[in-house]
Write a protein that holds these residues in place. Sequence first.
Motif, short mmCIF file in Angstrom:
data_model
loop_
_atom_site.label_atom_id
_atom_site.label_comp_id
_atom_site.label_asym_id
_atom_site.label_seq_id
_atom_site.Cartn_x
_atom_site.Cartn_y
_atom_site.Cartn_z
N LYS A 251 29.21 50.36 60.83
CA LYS A 251 28.33 49.56 61.70
C LYS A 251 29.10 48.46 62.42
N ASN A 252 30.36 48.25 62.04
CA ASN A 252 31.17 47.16 62.61
C ASN A 252 30.43 45.83 62.51
N GLU A 253 29.96 45.52 61.29
CA GLU A 253 29.25 44.26 61.11
C GLU A 253 29.51 43.69 59.72
N TRP A 254 29.37 42.35 59.64
CA TRP A 254 29.57 41.61 58.39
C TRP A 254 28.23 41.11 57.86
N LYS A 255 28.11 41.06 56.54
CA LYS A 255 26.89 40.57 55.91
C LYS A 255 27.26 39.68 54.72
N MET A 256 26.56 38.56 54.55
CA MET A 256 26.82 37.65 53.43
C MET A 256 26.28 38.24 52.13
N LEU A 257 27.00 37.98 51.03
CA LEU A 257 26.61 38.45 49.71
C LEU A 257 26.42 37.25 48.78
N GLY A 258 26.13 37.55 47.51
CA GLY A 258 26.01 36.50 46.51
C GLY A 258 27.33 35.76 46.32
N SER A 259 27.26 34.45 46.16
CA SER A 259 28.45 33.62 46.03
C SER A 259 29.02 33.67 44.62
N MET A 260 30.30 33.36 44.51
CA MET A 260 30.96 33.28 43.20
C MET A 260 30.41 32.12 42.39
N THR A 261 30.71 32.10 41.10
CA THR A 261 30.26 31.01 40.24
C THR A 261 30.99 29.72 40.56
N MET A 262 32.19 29.82 41.16
CA MET A 262 32.95 28.62 41.52
C MET A 262 33.77 28.91 42.77
N ALA A 263 34.12 27.84 43.47
CA ALA A 263 34.93 27.99 44.67
C ALA A 263 36.35 28.42 44.28
N ASN B 199 24.07 41.94 42.90
CA ASN B 199 24.60 41.00 43.89
C ASN B 199 24.90 39.65 43.25
N GLU B 200 25.49 39.68 42.04
CA GLU B 200 25.80 38.45 41.32
C GLU B 200 27.23 38.50 40.77
N TRP B 201 27.79 37.31 40.61
CA TRP B 201 29.09 37.15 39.97
C TRP B 201 28.90 36.61 38.56
N SER B 202 29.81 36.98 37.68
CA SER B 202 29.67 36.56 36.28
C SER B 202 31.04 36.23 35.69
N LEU B 203 31.05 35.25 34.78
CA LEU B 203 32.26 34.87 34.05
C LEU B 203 32.33 35.59 32.70
N TYR B 204 31.37 36.51 32.46
CA TYR B 204 31.26 37.09 31.13
C TYR B 204 31.69 38.55 31.10
N ILE B 205 32.21 38.97 29.96
CA ILE B 205 32.73 40.32 29.79
C ILE B 205 31.60 41.35 29.85
N ASP B 206 30.36 40.95 29.47
CA ASP B 206 29.27 41.92 29.48
C ASP B 206 28.94 42.39 30.89
N ALA B 207 29.16 41.53 31.88
CA ALA B 207 28.93 41.96 33.27
C ALA B 207 29.94 43.02 33.68
N PHE B 208 31.17 42.88 33.21
CA PHE B 208 32.21 43.86 33.46
C PHE B 208 31.81 45.20 32.85
N ALA B 209 31.36 45.15 31.58
CA ALA B 209 30.97 46.37 30.89
C ALA B 209 29.76 47.02 31.54
N ALA B 210 28.80 46.20 31.96
CA ALA B 210 27.60 46.74 32.59
C ALA B 210 27.93 47.44 33.90
N GLN B 211 28.87 46.87 34.65
CA GLN B 211 29.26 47.50 35.91
C GLN B 211 29.95 48.83 35.67
N ARG B 212 30.82 48.88 34.64
CA ARG B 212 31.48 50.15 34.34
C ARG B 212 30.46 51.19 33.92
N LEU B 213 29.43 50.75 33.14
CA LEU B 213 28.39 51.67 32.71
C LEU B 213 27.59 52.17 33.90
N SER B 214 27.28 51.24 34.83
CA SER B 214 26.53 51.63 36.03
C SER B 214 27.30 52.64 36.85
#
Length: 655
Positions: free
Chosen positions: A581-593, A629-644
Motif C-alpha cells: 500500500k506504500n503507507e505507514w501506520k502507527m502501532l503500540g508504543s514500547m514500554t520505554m523510550a 499490539n503491545e510490548w512487554s518486558l516479560y518472558i511470558d510475552a515472548f513465549a506466547a508469541q512463539r505459541l501464537s
Amino acid sequence: MIPNGYLIFEDENFLDSTVAKMNALRKNGQFCDVRLEVSGRELLAHRAILACCSPYLFEIFNSDVDSRGVCHVTFEDLDPQAVEVLLNYAYTAQLKADKELVKDVYSAAKRLKMERVKQICGEYLLSKMDCQNAISYRNFASCVGDWHLLGEIDGYIQEHLLQISDQEDFLKLPRLKLEVMLEDNQNLPSNGKLYSKVLNWVQRSLWENGGQLEKLMEEVQTLYYSADHRLLDGSPLEGQTNIFGNDDHIQFVQKKPLRENDHRQLNGSSSSNLSPSSTPQSGKPEWKYIASEKTTNNTYLCLAVLNGVLCVIFLHGRNSPQSSPSGTPCLLKSMSFEAQPEELEQKLLLPMHYARSGLGTAELDGKLIAAGGYNREECLRTVECYDPLKNCWMFIAPMRTPRARFQMAVLMGQLYVMGGSNGHSDELSCGETYDPHADEWTQVPELRTNRCNAGVCALNNRLFVVGGSDPSGQKGLKNCDAFDPISKTWTNCVPLNIRRHQAAVCELDNFMYVIGGAESWNCLNTVERYNPENNTWTLIAPMNVARRGAGVAVYQGKLFVVGGFDGSHALRCVEVYDPAKNEWKMLGSMTMARSNAGVVLLGGTICAVGGFDGNDFLNSMETYNPNTNEWSLYIDAFAAQRLSNGKGLKPALKD
C-alpha cells in the motif's frame, strides 16, 4: 632503561600524589571553576575533573558559551552529602558512603549519569537487603525505575513472603479485599492465572467506572468464581456481566460505553488515576503479580503492584454467607507455597550484562547477538548472545576492535560489522566478521571512507554500507558501497538521494530500505528504496515521525520501525510500513523510550534491546506481540508469541 635512545621512566607515585593534590585544591577552593549549589549548600570543584566522570555535567559544561568564568549548576532535589561523596569519588576513585546515605548517593549518581556508581550502590543495597527492609527497598527501586534492581528484590520477596508479611512496612501497605463467591464444593485455584485475572479485573474496574484505586480499596469487592473457571463481577444472581472467559483467553464485555479517553488508557498512552509519584520514572506503571501465600482454607494473601502501587490483595473464597474479610490475616507458618513458581511468576526478560547504546544486533542460528556499543564510560568490544529458550545471555568471542555507532548484518552465515567509532578516533574504516563455528572474529578489507553511524545490510550475497558521517565533520553522507565476500573487494553504488546518518537499514523482497536518519542534525522522515537490478534509489512514502537512531525489523512482509530520537527526545513510538500500500501506520508504543537500540526479529518475535532513554543507558529487552499490539518486558510475552506463531495466528495489524 633507555632503549633505542629514548628515555623512559615511570613514576609509580605520580598518579597518587597528583590525585591527592587535586582533591586538596578542591577542598581549599583553589583554581575551582565550578560552583555546585546543592539544596542550599555550595560545593566547589574543577570543571575538567567533573566532565570526565559525569556525562550529565559534561553536557552542561559543553553547552556553556562563556567557558572562561565560573560555571554555576544548581540542584534543588539532591542531598549535599551524597554529592560530596560523588565529588570525592571523582577525585580519588574511592566511593565511601554511610549505609544510610547509599540511596541518596544512588539518586545523585542517576541524576549525574554516573552509571558505574549507580551499579555499585544497587549491588550494595541488594547485599544489605533483609526481610525488614525489602518493602522499602522495593519502593525505592520502583521510584527510580531500576528494573534490574526490582527483579532482584521481587525474587527475594517471593522466597521470604512469610517473614516479610510480619514486618511493619508490610502491614502499612494498602489492602484490596476481594470476597469470591464459590459454587458448592469448590475451592479457589492457587495458580498464577487467578491472580492474573484479578489484576485485569482491577484494571477494568478503574477504566470502566472512572474510579480511583484508593476508592476501590475502601470496601470489600465481591466477585463470583464459577465451576467452569469463569470469574464474574458480583453474584450471578444479580445478572452481572461476565468479565473473564476461559483460562487461556481473557475477554471483557462492556457493561456501558467507554469514556472518551478510555481508548487511550487501554493502549497505555494516557495517565492513570493514581498520582505520578506512585509510578516508576521509566516505562509504564507496573501491573504485576509478585508472590502469594495460602493463609487459611480458601484464603490467600497476594502481594502485587497495581498501577505502580505496591498492594496486598486479600482473596477470600466462601460457599455460604458469612462475615466479610477484614484486616490482615495471620499467615499459617506451616502452610507450604502451593502454586508453581513458573505459573505465578511473571519473569522479566533477562537483561544484558552490559548497558549498550549504538550497538550492533542480529539474529544468528536462532539467537540474538548484541555486539559493542557504548555505555557512557567506554566503547565496548564484548559480544553477548541471548538464547530465548533459556532466557539467558552468554558471552561469545569479543570483537577485535571496540566500537559503537555501527550496525551489524548476517551474510552467508557470518556476522559482519563495519566502521563505527572506538571512542578515541571519530570514525573507523576497519571491519570484521564473526565465524560462529570457530567463535572468532577476523578482519575484512577496510572501507574506502572512514565513517560511523552508517547503515549496514545484506542483499544478494553482498554487504552494503550506506550513508553515515565522516572524520571531516560531514554529518550525513550519500555514499553507498558494496562488499563481495568471495572476491573480498568493495565497489561503489549509486549514491542516496538525501544525505543521512543514523538511518535504519534493512532488506525486504530483494530491495534495500534506508529509513529516516538525519542530514546534519535535522531528523528525517524520508525513506529511500534501492533496487539492485538497475542500481537506483527511489523515495517512497515518508514515515509519520521524523527520527534518527531508530531500529528496524521485517515481519510478515512489513517493516517495523522502532524508537529513535526526534531531535528533542528519545522515542517510544513504533510504526509499520506496508509496501503493498506504500503507507505507514502507527502501532503500540514500547514500554520505554529507546534511541540507538538494537531491533531484531527472533523466533517470530520482534525484540528491542539496549539503547538510551534520554537519561540512562539500557541493558533491558522487550518484545512486541502483533496479536495484541503491545510490548512487554516479560518472558511470558515472548513465549506466547512463539505459541501464537506455532498455531498460525495472524497478527492484528488491520486497517
